[in-house]
Design a protein around this motif. Sequence first.
Motif, PDB file in Angstrom:
ATOM      1  N   HIS A 192      38.520  46.346  28.100  1.00 35.70           N
ATOM      2  CA  HIS A 192      38.753  45.160  27.266  1.00 35.70           C
ATOM      3  C   HIS A 192      39.814  44.162  27.732  1.00 35.70           C
ATOM      4  N   LEU A 193      40.772  44.579  28.524  1.00 35.90           N
ATOM      5  CA  LEU A 193      41.964  43.750  28.697  1.00 35.90           C
ATOM      6  C   LEU A 193      42.071  43.049  30.041  1.00 35.90           C
ATOM      7  N   VAL A 194      41.292  43.469  31.040  1.00 40.35           N
ATOM      8  CA  VAL A 194      41.358  42.836  32.365  1.00 40.35           C
ATOM      9  C   VAL A 194      39.944  42.421  32.781  1.00 40.35           C
ATOM     10  N   ASP A 195      39.712  41.131  32.863  1.00 39.12           N
ATOM     11  CA  ASP A 195      38.390  40.623  33.252  1.00 39.12           C
ATOM     12  C   ASP A 195      38.185  40.630  34.760  1.00 39.12           C
ATOM     13  N   ASP A 196      39.267  40.451  35.518  1.00 43.15           N
ATOM     14  CA  ASP A 196      39.177  40.313  36.969  1.00 43.15           C
ATOM     15  C   ASP A 196      39.116  41.697  37.624  1.00 43.15           C
ATOM     16  N   ASP A 197      38.051  41.957  38.360  1.00 43.11           N
ATOM     17  CA  ASP A 197      37.874  43.273  38.987  1.00 43.11           C
ATOM     18  C   ASP A 197      38.942  43.571  40.034  1.00 43.11           C
ATOM     19  N   GLN A 198      39.373  42.556  40.772  1.00 48.36           N
ATOM     20  CA  GLN A 198      40.403  42.763  41.806  1.00 48.36           C
ATOM     21  C   GLN A 198      41.744  43.123  41.172  1.00 48.36           C
ATOM     22  N   GLU A 199      42.070  42.460  40.063  1.00 52.95           N
ATOM     23  CA  GLU A 199      43.310  42.783  39.351  1.00 52.95           C
ATOM     24  C   GLU A 199      43.274  44.223  38.854  1.00 52.95           C
ATOM     25  N   LEU A 200      42.133  44.642  38.320  1.00 53.35           N
ATOM     26  CA  LEU A 200      42.004  46.012  37.828  1.00 53.35           C
ATOM     27  C   LEU A 200      42.109  47.013  38.977  1.00 53.35           C
ATOM     28  N   ALA A 201      41.495  46.704  40.115  1.00 56.11           N
ATOM     29  CA  ALA A 201      41.556  47.593  41.278  1.00 56.11           C
ATOM     30  C   ALA A 201      42.993  47.768  41.755  1.00 56.11           C
ATOM     31  N   GLU A 202      43.787  46.698  41.690  1.00 56.19           N
ATOM     32  CA  GLU A 202      45.197  46.763  42.106  1.00 56.19           C
ATOM     33  C   GLU A 202      45.991  47.658  41.160  1.00 56.19           C
ATOM     34  N   ILE A 203      45.735  47.547  39.856  1.00 56.90           N
ATOM     35  CA  ILE A 203      46.405  48.405  38.875  1.00 56.90           C
ATOM     36  C   ILE A 203      46.053  49.869  39.138  1.00 56.90           C
ATOM     37  N   TYR A 204      44.781  50.136  39.415  1.00 57.08           N
ATOM     38  CA  TYR A 204      44.314  51.493  39.696  1.00 57.08           C
ATOM     39  C   TYR A 204      45.017  52.046  40.940  1.00 57.08           C
TER      40      TYR A 204
END
Length: 366
Positions: A309-321
């Motif tokens: 729900h909170l991160v639309d950008d896949d690259q941003e999510l990959a960086e968090i992961y």
Amino acid sequence: MNLIDPWSSALVDYEKLIQQFGIKPFQDVLGDIEDPSLLMRRGIIFGHRDFGRIVKALQEKTPFAVVTGMMPSGRMHIGHKMIVDQIIWYQKMGAEVYIPIADMEAYSARGVEFEESRKIALEEYITNYIALGLDFSSKNITTYLQSENQDVNHLAYQLGRRVNWNEMKAIYGFNGSTNLSHLYVPLIQVADILHPQLESYGGPKPTVVPVGPDQDPHIRLTRDLAERFKNQFHFVTPSSTYHRFITGLTGGKMSSSKAKTAIFLSDSPEEAEKKLKTAKTGGRESREEQEKLGGVPSECVVYEMLLYHLVDDDQELAEIYKQCIQGQIQCGECKMQAAVKVRELFEQLERKREQARDEALKVLEG
């Protein structure tokens, strides 16, 4: 074979579900979809039945429908947002959208009176659907109360001729103490799904029902009855997709009846932020272990909130992961960043919900 009960809140083994009940991995059709939704591309929608029919309709731009009901028996939590996100995507893709309000199910299975169901549907569900972005002014969206739709009730009565007690008992686990109104509800839900294919609604067409895996008994019965009545109504056997449940704040399934597990869509931004800060994480026992071994996102409710729900950008999510599994970020820091995002989401939702209230009242007037 294990029984899946659509009225329980038991956790589901997704792999076993695919193996036992013949659900196909959604990954198999993902590459054929030109613009898949966030939930599709991130694997949150994990399975399907006959979704190829919907892919074909999308590619050829031919008519198709999506049906998804709302159960007006309690408050919407953030897990319910997944269904709304899916309807919005289908609406953008040109689907005919049908949203039955399950007041008959709420009455028979949950003991909610009809007037109360209508009130909850308007004030809680439809208002939040509008605030989340669903366009109820579109000509291709139909919303109705089950108890007031005579086409659905008449079709359910006809469908009942080809179902017997033993079959209902085998599918749903009904027993001698099940009230008769509850026995009738599955037929209403089957009619909800099939009635968009009646001649008065444009005739047979591919239809998809996005559900959680606990609703698969309804899908199986609907598909069986569509086949049994094919000569009479020429139904196209409905398709379905299956999404993962979002984990509750304390672990386990998020549930409206267990307030400590849920962030409700009607919570204030402050409440939503505070609740997220209490969520279970996938962190190690000490800073040193976290830096050495990394966190475990697959066991982290906070990461799941970001994923769903909170991160639309896949690259941003990959960086968090990556930062998590490499131990570059501590859970406290990640949780604070997620808390900012959830507050922003709920501030926006609060503003839009206020604007949506008058519009919601008009939805059931027609």
